[in-house]
Design a protein around this motif. Structure first.
Motif, PDB file in Angstrom:
ATOM      1  N   THR A  27      14.798 -13.136 -26.065  1.00 33.24           N
ATOM      2  CA  THR A  27      15.736 -12.023 -26.155  1.00 33.24           C
ATOM      3  C   THR A  27      15.665 -11.186 -24.881  1.00 33.24           C
ATOM      4  O   THR A  27      14.570 -10.787 -24.466  1.00 33.24           O
ATOM      5  N   SER A  67      13.814  -9.160 -33.883  1.00 32.09           N
ATOM      6  CA  SER A  67      13.018 -10.188 -34.559  1.00 32.09           C
ATOM      7  C   SER A  67      11.593  -9.686 -34.738  1.00 32.09           C
ATOM      8  O   SER A  67      11.111  -8.831 -33.990  1.00 32.09           O
ATOM      9  N   ASP A  68      10.922 -10.212 -35.754  1.00 32.97           N
ATOM     10  CA  ASP A  68       9.543  -9.793 -36.018  1.00 32.97           C
ATOM     11  C   ASP A  68       8.642 -10.027 -34.812  1.00 32.97           C
ATOM     12  O   ASP A  68       7.790  -9.198 -34.479  1.00 32.97           O
ATOM     13  N   SER A  69       8.839 -11.159 -34.140  1.00 29.98           N
ATOM     14  CA  SER A  69       7.981 -11.470 -32.996  1.00 29.98           C
ATOM     15  C   SER A  69       8.223 -10.498 -31.845  1.00 29.98           C
ATOM     16  O   SER A  69       7.286 -10.045 -31.186  1.00 29.98           O
ATOM     17  N   SER A  70       9.504 -10.144 -31.619  1.00 32.75           N
ATOM     18  CA  SER A  70       9.805  -9.199 -30.541  1.00 32.75           C
ATOM     19  C   SER A  70       9.291  -7.807 -30.880  1.00 32.75           C
ATOM     20  O   SER A  70       8.809  -7.075 -30.000  1.00 32.75           O
ATOM     21  N   HIS A  75      16.887  -2.183 -31.154  1.00 30.45           N
ATOM     22  CA  HIS A  75      17.916  -3.214 -31.007  1.00 30.45           C
ATOM     23  C   HIS A  75      19.152  -2.573 -30.396  1.00 30.45           C
ATOM     24  O   HIS A  75      19.670  -1.576 -30.910  1.00 30.45           O
ATOM     25  N   ASP A 112      10.432 -14.492 -27.145  1.00 27.57           N
ATOM     26  CA  ASP A 112      11.353 -15.338 -27.899  1.00 27.57           C
ATOM     27  C   ASP A 112      12.673 -15.545 -27.181  1.00 27.57           C
ATOM     28  O   ASP A 112      13.610 -16.136 -27.729  1.00 27.57           O
TER      29      ASP A 112
END
Length: 380
Positions: free
Chosen positions: A78, A10-13, A36, A76
Motif C-alpha cells: 500500500t 489493512s491489519d498488517s499496515s 486511510h 503489503d
C-alpha cells in the motif's frame, strides 16, 4: 472526490504503522498519527488509496536521519503519503488563544504549502453554493436559549465552554432491532450529548454536577442557567498516567440529563439529524457540515478514515485515539462537541479536536454504542 469504498487500513499496515511510525520510545520525528486516505501528487488527490501519515510539519527528506523517513509504501504494497496537520488539540474554548484552533502557548502553524492549501480548498464549492443563505451573527450561539437548539454554547461549571452536539435518548425499552424499529416503546430519559472534556472536565467532574447553557466563559451561571446534570461519560485515557501504546480511546463523549422541554435535536441553522450512518459507509471525500459555538455553520470534506492520532489535552495530558475521522478544518476552540453530519443531515460523528489544517471526529456509531443512546430513528 468521493473515495474508494472500504475505508480501512489493512491489519498488517496498521500494525506496521503503529510499531514503526509511532513506536513507544522513539516515534518518527513529528509523526502524530496515520489513517486511510488518498495519495496526493502536486498538491492534488490522485484517487489512489494510501496510508496517510500525519506530521506536525514536513521536513525535507535530506534533512532527516534514515530512521525517520516514512517509506514509499507499506510492507503489503500500500502506498504512503505524508500530510502536515499542525498541532492537534482538544477544542474546548481556551481563554487565551493564538491562531485559529491552536492554543496560544503552542505557537502558530502555517501548514506545508500545496497539500494544506488544497485541503482547505476542498470545501470551497459548498461554501459558494451556500453564500446566498447569509451568515450567522458571531454572538448568536454563545447566548442563552430555551429550548436550547443543538450547536450552541454549553459546558460543565468547571470548564469554559464547548458545544451542545445533539439531544439523544436511551435505547427504547423492548427494542429487538438495531436501530430500534417503530412502535417499540417510549424513551425513558433524554440527554444532551457533547464531549467528555466539555461536560465532564476530562474525567474530573462528579456525576450530577451542573451543566450550564451558555457555558461559563459565555456568561452561564449555576443555578440560573443550569440546563442539565452530568449523567455519564466514556473515560479518556491520558499519558503520562497511561502510556500511549496501551491506550484504547475511541470516543471523547459524555451525556448530561436534561428535561425534554429544555433542549432540542434541531441543529441551529442546519436542521434535525434524520438518520445516522455506520462507520463502514463513511468514506474519504464525503462532504460534511457542522454547527458549533465558535465558527457557527461550516462545511468540509473527509480526508481520512480509520485514523489513529495523538491529541493534546493541555494539563490533562495526551490521548491517543483510534478509529477516527479526519476532515478539512471546520472548527476552532469552543466547537468541541459539535455534531458532524452529511449535507442532508445524516449524523456521522462527534467533533472533539483539531488544528489549523484538520478537524478530528469520533464515529457516531461508536458514540451511540458506547453510551447506549439513540440519536435518530433511522439508519442511512
Amino acid at each position: 472526490m468521493r473515495g474508494p469504498t472500504g475505508g480501512q487500513i489493512s491489519d498488517s499496515s496498521r500494525q506496521q504503522a503503529t510499531s514503526d511510525f509511532m513506536r513507544p520510545q522513539s516515534p518518527l520525528a513529528n509523526v502524530v498519527g496515520f489513517g486511510h486516505g488518498m495519495k496526493w501528487t502536486d498538491g492534488r488527490p490522485t484517487g489512489e488509496q494510501a496510508v496517510v501519515v500525519f506530521v506536525t510539519q514536513k521536513v525535507p527528506e535530506s534533512m532527516l536521519p534514515e530512521r525517520d523517513v516514512v517509506p514509499q509504501q507499506m510492507d503489503d504494497g500500500t502506498p504512503t503519503d505524508v500530510i502536515a496537520v499542525g498541532h492537534v488539540s482538544a477544542q474546548r474554548h481556551q481563554q487565551q488563544r493564538g491562531q485559529r484552533g491552536v492554543p496560544a502557548q503552542e505557537g502558530s502553524y502555517r501548514g506545508d504549502g500545496n497539500v494544506s492549501e488544497q485541503l482547505a480548498q476542498l470545501s470551497q464549492p459548498m461554501l459558494e453554493e451556500l453564500r446566498e443563505l447569509g451568515s450567522l451573527e458571531p454572538q448568536t450561539l454563545k447566548r442563552r436559549m430555551r429550548p436550547a437548539p443543538s450547536g450552541i454554547s454549553v459546558g460543565n461549571v468547571r470548564v469554559t465552554a464547548g458545544t451542545l452536539g445533539s439531544v439523544v435518548y436511551d435505547f427504547l425499552p423492548g427494542a429487538t432491532t438495531d436501530p430500534p424499529g417503530p412502535g417499540l416503546g417510549t424513551p425513558s430519559a433524554f440527554y444532551i450529548l457533547s464531549n467528555n472534556h466539555v461536560l465532564a472536565d476530562c474525567n474530573r467532574a462528579p456525576q450530577g454536577s451542573a451543566i450550564v447553557q451558555p457555558g461559563v466563559f459565555d456568561g452561564g451561571q449555576d443555578p440560573a442557567d443550569r440546563i442539565a446534570t452530568l449523567d455519564r461519560f466514556i473515560t479518556v485515557q491520558f499519558a503520562p498516567q497511561m502510556p500511549l501504546e496501551r491506550q484504547n480511546n475511541i470516543v471523547d463523549a459524555a451525556l448530561g440529563k436534561v428535561e425534554f422541554q429544555d433542549a432540542t435535536r434541531e441543529q441551529y441553522f442546519s436542521g434535525t439529524p434524520r438518520a445516522w450512518r455506520r462507520k463502514s459507509n463513511v468514506a474519504v471525500g464525503d462532504q460534511v457540515k457542522k454547527t458549533g459555538r465558535t465558527t457557527n455553520i461550516s462545511f468540509g470534506r473527509i480526508i481520512a478514515t480509520d485514523a489513529t492520532i495523538d491529541v493534546n489535552y493541555g494539563t490533562a495530558g495526551t490521548a491517543r485515539f483510534k478509529d477516527q475521522i479526519l476532515t478539512t478544518n471546520i472548527s476552532a476552540g469552543g466547537d468541541s462537541g459539535s455534531l458532524v453530519t452529511s449535507p442532508d443531515n445524516v449524523a456521522l460523528g462527534l467533533l472533539f479536536a483539531g488544528s489549523t489544517v484538520v478537524t478530528v471526529v469520533n464515529h457516531i456509531e461508536n458514540v451511540r454504542a458506547l453510551l447506549r443512546v439513540e440519536i435518530a430513528e433511522q439508519l442511512a
